[in-house]
Design a protein around this motif. Structure first.
Motif, PDB file in Angstrom:
ATOM      1  N   ASN A  61     -14.590  -1.157   1.944  1.00 33.71           N
ATOM      2  CA  ASN A  61     -14.511   0.279   1.665  1.00 33.71           C
ATOM      3  C   ASN A  61     -13.080   0.719   1.350  1.00 33.71           C
ATOM      4  O   ASN A  61     -12.709   1.873   1.540  1.00 33.71           O
ATOM      5  CB  ASN A  61     -15.086   1.085   2.814  1.00 33.71           C
ATOM      6  N   ALA A  62     -12.267  -0.244   0.939  1.00 31.38           N
ATOM      7  CA  ALA A  62     -10.864   0.010   0.582  1.00 31.38           C
ATOM      8  C   ALA A  62     -10.336  -1.208  -0.172  1.00 31.38           C
ATOM      9  O   ALA A  62     -11.000  -2.241  -0.251  1.00 31.38           O
ATOM     10  CB  ALA A  62     -10.029   0.260   1.829  1.00 31.38           C
ATOM     11  N   PHE A  63      -9.117  -1.073  -0.700  1.00 27.14           N
ATOM     12  CA  PHE A  63      -8.468  -2.160  -1.444  1.00 27.14           C
ATOM     13  C   PHE A  63      -7.268  -2.611  -0.630  1.00 27.14           C
ATOM     14  O   PHE A  63      -6.262  -1.915  -0.561  1.00 27.14           O
ATOM     15  CB  PHE A  63      -8.032  -1.654  -2.828  1.00 27.14           C
ATOM     16  N   PHE A  64      -7.389  -3.766   0.013  1.00 27.13           N
ATOM     17  CA  PHE A  64      -6.365  -4.247   0.941  1.00 27.13           C
ATOM     18  C   PHE A  64      -5.476  -5.349   0.368  1.00 27.13           C
ATOM     19  O   PHE A  64      -4.722  -5.966   1.106  1.00 27.13           O
ATOM     20  CB  PHE A  64      -7.001  -4.751   2.235  1.00 27.13           C
ATOM     21  N   ILE A  65      -5.553  -5.603  -0.917  1.00 26.20           N
ATOM     22  CA  ILE A  65      -4.758  -6.656  -1.541  1.00 26.20           C
ATOM     23  C   ILE A  65      -3.512  -6.025  -2.156  1.00 26.20           C
ATOM     24  O   ILE A  65      -3.600  -5.069  -2.916  1.00 26.20           O
ATOM     25  CB  ILE A  65      -5.569  -7.397  -2.628  1.00 26.20           C
ATOM     26  N   GLY A  66      -2.358  -6.584  -1.831  1.00 25.28           N
ATOM     27  CA  GLY A  66      -1.098  -6.065  -2.361  1.00 25.28           C
ATOM     28  C   GLY A  66      -0.810  -6.581  -3.760  1.00 25.28           C
ATOM     29  O   GLY A  66      -1.452  -7.507  -4.257  1.00 25.28           O
ATOM     30  N   ILE A  67       0.184  -5.991  -4.392  1.00 27.81           N
ATOM     31  CA  ILE A  67       0.619  -6.413  -5.730  1.00 27.81           C
ATOM     32  C   ILE A  67       1.245  -7.802  -5.625  1.00 27.81           C
ATOM     33  O   ILE A  67       2.075  -8.032  -4.744  1.00 27.81           O
ATOM     34  CB  ILE A  67       1.619  -5.400  -6.321  1.00 27.81           C
ATOM     35  N   SER A  84      -2.550  -5.606   2.736  1.00 33.34           N
ATOM     36  CA  SER A  84      -2.164  -4.292   3.229  1.00 33.34           C
ATOM     37  C   SER A  84      -3.038  -3.913   4.415  1.00 33.34           C
ATOM     38  O   SER A  84      -4.199  -4.288   4.480  1.00 33.34           O
ATOM     39  CB  SER A  84      -2.333  -3.242   2.128  1.00 33.34           C
ATOM     40  N   LYS A  85      -2.459  -3.164   5.312  1.00 34.99           N
ATOM     41  CA  LYS A  85      -3.228  -2.663   6.454  1.00 34.99           C
ATOM     42  C   LYS A  85      -3.957  -1.375   6.086  1.00 34.99           C
ATOM     43  O   LYS A  85      -4.902  -0.967   6.747  1.00 34.99           O
ATOM     44  CB  LYS A  85      -2.299  -2.428   7.643  1.00 34.99           C
ATOM     45  N   GLU A  86      -3.488  -0.729   5.029  1.00 37.63           N
ATOM     46  CA  GLU A  86      -4.092   0.519   4.565  1.00 37.63           C
ATOM     47  C   GLU A  86      -4.595   0.326   3.141  1.00 37.63           C
ATOM     48  O   GLU A  86      -4.215  -0.622   2.461  1.00 37.63           O
ATOM     49  CB  GLU A  86      -3.069   1.654   4.616  1.00 37.63           C
ATOM     50  N   ASN A  87      -5.397   1.254   2.690  1.00 32.91           N
ATOM     51  CA  ASN A  87      -5.907   1.234   1.328  1.00 32.91           C
ATOM     52  C   ASN A  87      -4.732   1.268   0.350  1.00 32.91           C
ATOM     53  O   ASN A  87      -3.976   2.226   0.317  1.00 32.91           O
ATOM     54  CB  ASN A  87      -6.834   2.437   1.120  1.00 32.91           C
ATOM     55  N   ASP A  88      -4.549   0.216  -0.429  1.00 32.07           N
ATOM     56  CA  ASP A  88      -3.398   0.084  -1.322  1.00 32.07           C
ATOM     57  C   ASP A  88      -3.783   0.538  -2.734  1.00 32.07           C
ATOM     58  O   ASP A  88      -4.112  -0.272  -3.599  1.00 32.07           O
ATOM     59  CB  ASP A  88      -2.898  -1.357  -1.328  1.00 32.07           C
ATOM     60  N   LEU A  89      -3.732   1.848  -2.945  1.00 33.23           N
ATOM     61  CA  LEU A  89      -4.130   2.400  -4.238  1.00 33.23           C
ATOM     62  C   LEU A  89      -3.165   2.016  -5.346  1.00 33.23           C
ATOM     63  O   LEU A  89      -3.578   1.840  -6.493  1.00 33.23           O
ATOM     64  CB  LEU A  89      -4.266   3.921  -4.147  1.00 33.23           C
ATOM     65  N   GLU A  90      -1.887   1.859  -5.013  1.00 33.22           N
ATOM     66  CA  GLU A  90      -0.911   1.443  -6.015  1.00 33.22           C
ATOM     67  C   GLU A  90      -1.277   0.051  -6.552  1.00 33.22           C
ATOM     68  O   GLU A  90      -1.252  -0.189  -7.757  1.00 33.22           O
ATOM     69  CB  GLU A  90       0.495   1.427  -5.428  1.00 33.22           C
ATOM     70  N   SER A  91      -1.641  -0.840  -5.678  1.00 34.73           N
ATOM     71  CA  SER A  91      -2.039  -2.182  -6.085  1.00 34.73           C
ATOM     72  C   SER A  91      -3.334  -2.134  -6.897  1.00 34.73           C
ATOM     73  O   SER A  91      -3.470  -2.833  -7.902  1.00 34.73           O
ATOM     74  CB  SER A  91      -2.222  -3.084  -4.864  1.00 34.73           C
ATOM     75  N   PHE A  95      -3.871  -3.452 -10.607  1.00 33.91           N
ATOM     76  CA  PHE A  95      -4.970  -4.360 -10.943  1.00 33.91           C
ATOM     77  C   PHE A  95      -5.722  -3.848 -12.174  1.00 33.91           C
ATOM     78  O   PHE A  95      -5.983  -4.599 -13.120  1.00 33.91           O
ATOM     79  CB  PHE A  95      -5.910  -4.500  -9.736  1.00 33.91           C
ATOM     80  N   LEU A  96      -6.061  -2.574 -12.177  1.00 37.50           N
ATOM     81  CA  LEU A  96      -6.781  -1.992 -13.311  1.00 37.50           C
ATOM     82  C   LEU A  96      -5.947  -2.040 -14.590  1.00 37.50           C
ATOM     83  O   LEU A  96      -6.471  -2.319 -15.672  1.00 37.50           O
ATOM     84  CB  LEU A  96      -7.167  -0.544 -12.997  1.00 37.50           C
ATOM     85  N   SER A  97      -4.650  -1.784 -14.475  1.00 40.31           N
ATOM     86  CA  SER A  97      -3.789  -1.795 -15.665  1.00 40.31           C
ATOM     87  C   SER A  97      -3.717  -3.186 -16.287  1.00 40.31           C
ATOM     88  O   SER A  97      -3.570  -3.321 -17.502  1.00 40.31           O
ATOM     89  CB  SER A  97      -2.387  -1.278 -15.331  1.00 40.31           C
ATOM     90  N   LEU A  98      -3.821  -4.230 -15.462  1.00 40.73           N
ATOM     91  CA  LEU A  98      -3.807  -5.598 -15.990  1.00 40.73           C
ATOM     92  C   LEU A  98      -4.984  -5.830 -16.929  1.00 40.73           C
ATOM     93  O   LEU A  98      -4.876  -6.571 -17.911  1.00 40.73           O
ATOM     94  CB  LEU A  98      -3.867  -6.617 -14.849  1.00 40.73           C
TER      95      LEU A  98
END
Length: 121
Positions: A61-67, A84-91, A95-98
């Motif tokens: 229910n979140a994105f926990f993988i870092g850049i 990441s311990k929190e939802n990593d929206l930046e990562s 990911f989407l930009s790739l």
């Protein structure tokens, strides 16, 4: 990705993230559709990345993988997975930009790193 419908779906997700709208169910549905287009383009790295990403989102229910790190990778270097311990929206945005420009070799390399991180998670 070359398919314009896939690019529109990716853009839709990105716009929602900018508006701080992170609705996992909607994102997963869109990523599954983008994956169908990637199957048509026969790019196994992208297809796998999309599947692993939406499975990760469904399960957590979140994105926990870092850049991924920018350091050059070679066969002898062991990569470290950034979790990441929190939802990593930046990562997730990265990911989407790739996915939007697969002609760049580094984008495919970073997608491979995301794949490894999803599996290691």
């Amino acid at each position: 990705m070359e398919n314009r419908y896939a690019l529109k779906l990716i853009e839709k997700i990105q716009k929602n993230l900018i508006k701080n709208e992170f609705e996992v169910e909607s994102i997963v549905t869109d990523l599954k559709k983008v994956r169908e287009y990637s199957l048509e383009e026969q790019n196994p790295i992208v297809t796998k990345a999309l599947r692993l990403a939406y499975e990760h989102l469904e399960n957590n229910n979140a994105f926990f993988i870092g850049i991924p790190d920018d350091e050059p990778l070679d066969e002898e270097t062991e990569t470290t997975t950034i979790i990441s311990k929190e939802n990593d929206l930046e990562s997730f945005e990265y990911f989407l930009s790739l996915l939007t420009d697969l002609s760049k070799k580094n984008n495919l390399l970073d997608l491979k790193e995301y794949n490894n991180a999803f599996i290691a998670f």
